[in-house]
Scaffold this motif. Structure first.
Motif, PDB file in Angstrom:
ATOM      1  N   LEU A  79     -13.572 -10.002 -24.067  1.00  0.00           N
ATOM      2  CA  LEU A  79     -12.253  -9.803 -24.676  1.00  0.00           C
ATOM      3  C   LEU A  79     -12.381  -9.848 -26.194  1.00  0.00           C
ATOM      4  N   GLY A  80     -11.822  -8.873 -26.854  1.00  0.00           N
ATOM      5  CA  GLY A  80     -11.959  -8.774 -28.298  1.00  0.00           C
ATOM      6  C   GLY A  80     -10.725  -9.152 -29.080  1.00  0.00           C
ATOM      7  N   ALA A  81      -9.758  -9.754 -28.420  1.00  0.00           N
ATOM      8  CA  ALA A  81      -8.509 -10.125 -29.090  1.00  0.00           C
ATOM      9  C   ALA A  81      -8.096 -11.524 -28.642  1.00  0.00           C
ATOM     10  N   PRO A  82      -7.299 -12.199 -29.436  1.00  0.00           N
ATOM     11  CA  PRO A  82      -6.762 -13.489 -29.003  1.00  0.00           C
ATOM     12  C   PRO A  82      -5.996 -13.331 -27.684  1.00  0.00           C
ATOM     13  N   PRO A 123      -0.894 -20.461  -6.841  1.00  0.00           N
ATOM     14  CA  PRO A 123      -2.018 -20.464  -5.907  1.00  0.00           C
ATOM     15  C   PRO A 123      -3.178 -19.573  -6.368  1.00  0.00           C
ATOM     16  N   PHE A 124      -2.960 -18.765  -7.398  1.00  0.00           N
ATOM     17  CA  PHE A 124      -4.012 -17.906  -7.937  1.00  0.00           C
ATOM     18  C   PHE A 124      -4.855 -18.625  -8.995  1.00  0.00           C
ATOM     19  N   GLY A 125      -4.551 -19.885  -9.261  1.00  0.00           N
ATOM     20  CA  GLY A 125      -5.340 -20.660 -10.211  1.00  0.00           C
ATOM     21  C   GLY A 125      -4.548 -21.798 -10.811  1.00  0.00           C
ATOM     22  N   SER A 126      -5.155 -22.965 -10.813  1.00  0.00           N
ATOM     23  CA  SER A 126      -4.507 -24.136 -11.405  1.00  0.00           C
ATOM     24  C   SER A 126      -4.637 -24.083 -12.931  1.00  0.00           C
ATOM     25  N   ILE A 127      -3.921 -24.945 -13.589  1.00  0.00           N
ATOM     26  CA  ILE A 127      -4.011 -25.040 -15.043  1.00  0.00           C
ATOM     27  C   ILE A 127      -5.439 -25.428 -15.433  1.00  0.00           C
ATOM     28  N   ASP A 128      -6.043 -26.363 -14.721  1.00  0.00           N
ATOM     29  CA  ASP A 128      -7.418 -26.769 -15.030  1.00  0.00           C
ATOM     30  C   ASP A 128      -8.397 -25.614 -14.830  1.00  0.00           C
ATOM     31  N   GLU A 129      -8.202 -24.820 -13.780  1.00  0.00           N
ATOM     32  CA  GLU A 129      -9.076 -23.663 -13.558  1.00  0.00           C
ATOM     33  C   GLU A 129      -8.906 -22.635 -14.672  1.00  0.00           C
ATOM     34  N   LEU A 130      -7.672 -22.428 -15.102  1.00  0.00           N
ATOM     35  CA  LEU A 130      -7.421 -21.485 -16.183  1.00  0.00           C
ATOM     36  C   LEU A 130      -8.027 -22.004 -17.487  1.00  0.00           C
ATOM     37  N   ARG A 131      -7.891 -23.296 -17.753  1.00  0.00           N
ATOM     38  CA  ARG A 131      -8.490 -23.868 -18.973  1.00  0.00           C
ATOM     39  C   ARG A 131     -10.002 -23.659 -18.978  1.00  0.00           C
ATOM     40  N   ALA A 132     -10.635 -23.902 -17.841  1.00  0.00           N
ATOM     41  CA  ALA A 132     -12.087 -23.695 -17.751  1.00  0.00           C
ATOM     42  C   ALA A 132     -12.428 -22.226 -17.982  1.00  0.00           C
ATOM     43  N   ALA A 133     -11.649 -21.337 -17.404  1.00  0.00           N
ATOM     44  CA  ALA A 133     -11.909 -19.896 -17.534  1.00  0.00           C
ATOM     45  C   ALA A 133     -11.712 -19.422 -18.967  1.00  0.00           C
ATOM     46  N   ARG A 147     -12.515 -15.471 -28.457  1.00  0.00           N
ATOM     47  CA  ARG A 147     -11.415 -15.405 -29.409  1.00  0.00           C
ATOM     48  C   ARG A 147     -10.479 -16.591 -29.170  1.00  0.00           C
ATOM     49  N   PRO A 148      -9.567 -16.856 -30.132  1.00  0.00           N
ATOM     50  CA  PRO A 148      -8.606 -17.948 -29.925  1.00  0.00           C
ATOM     51  C   PRO A 148      -7.766 -17.715 -28.667  1.00  0.00           C
ATOM     52  N   THR A 149      -7.520 -18.773 -27.933  1.00  0.00           N
ATOM     53  CA  THR A 149      -6.682 -18.692 -26.733  1.00  0.00           C
ATOM     54  C   THR A 149      -5.656 -19.812 -26.756  1.00  0.00           C
ATOM     55  N   ARG A 150      -4.609 -19.588 -26.018  1.00  0.00           N
ATOM     56  CA  ARG A 150      -3.573 -20.593 -25.864  1.00  0.00           C
ATOM     57  C   ARG A 150      -2.990 -20.479 -24.466  1.00  0.00           C
ATOM     58  N   ILE A 151      -2.627 -21.608 -23.876  1.00  0.00           N
ATOM     59  CA  ILE A 151      -1.990 -21.634 -22.563  1.00  0.00           C
ATOM     60  C   ILE A 151      -0.642 -22.318 -22.711  1.00  0.00           C
ATOM     61  N   LEU A 185       2.607 -14.744 -32.259  1.00  0.00           N
ATOM     62  CA  LEU A 185       2.535 -14.526 -33.692  1.00  0.00           C
ATOM     63  C   LEU A 185       1.458 -15.386 -34.331  1.00  0.00           C
ATOM     64  N   GLU A 186       1.363 -16.639 -33.885  1.00  0.00           N
ATOM     65  CA  GLU A 186       0.349 -17.550 -34.414  1.00  0.00           C
ATOM     66  C   GLU A 186      -1.072 -17.050 -34.084  1.00  0.00           C
ATOM     67  N   LEU A 187      -1.274 -16.622 -32.845  1.00  0.00           N
ATOM     68  CA  LEU A 187      -2.596 -16.153 -32.431  1.00  0.00           C
ATOM     69  C   LEU A 187      -3.018 -14.875 -33.143  1.00  0.00           C
ATOM     70  N   THR A 188      -2.052 -14.041 -33.460  1.00  0.00           N
ATOM     71  CA  THR A 188      -2.379 -12.774 -34.105  1.00  0.00           C
ATOM     72  C   THR A 188      -2.321 -12.853 -35.623  1.00  0.00           C
TER      73      THR A 188
END
Length: 86
Positions: free
Chosen positions: A23-26, A36-46, A52-56, A81-84
């Motif tokens: 991925l080339g963008a925040p 059921p497609f993914g917990s918050i912890d699974e998403l954080r690990a992923a 690039r910067p990420t936020r959940i 806006l903050e990420l971009t």
């Protein structure tokens, strides 16, 4: 991304994250705590794979459709806006 499917329900071994390092963008994810497609912890690990910067933004009580939870759309816009850098 709203409700990213980290993996198929009940199949956490089948991750859908192989493209994350490219991925080339925040990235901003809005995810429910009972998706059921993914917990918050699974998403954080992923998201650790994204260079690039990420936020959940966590939506308490929401599933994959985000219907049962409440989130502030203004907070989502502000995070974008903050990420971009705008």
């Amino acid at each position: 991304m709203f409700s990213y499917p980290v993996h198929p329900p009940g199949k956490p071994e089948r991750l859908r994250t192989e493209h994350f390092p490219r991925l080339g963008a925040p990235a901003l994810f809005v995810q429910g705590t009972v998706d059921p497609f993914g917990s918050i912890d699974e998403l954080r690990a992923a998201t650790g794979l994204i260079l690039r910067p990420t936020r959940i933004i966590v939506v308490a009580g929401a599933g994959h459709d985000l219907r049962r939870g409440r989130f502030d759309l203004a907070a989502v816009a502000a995070a974008l806006l903050e990420l971009t850098g705008r």
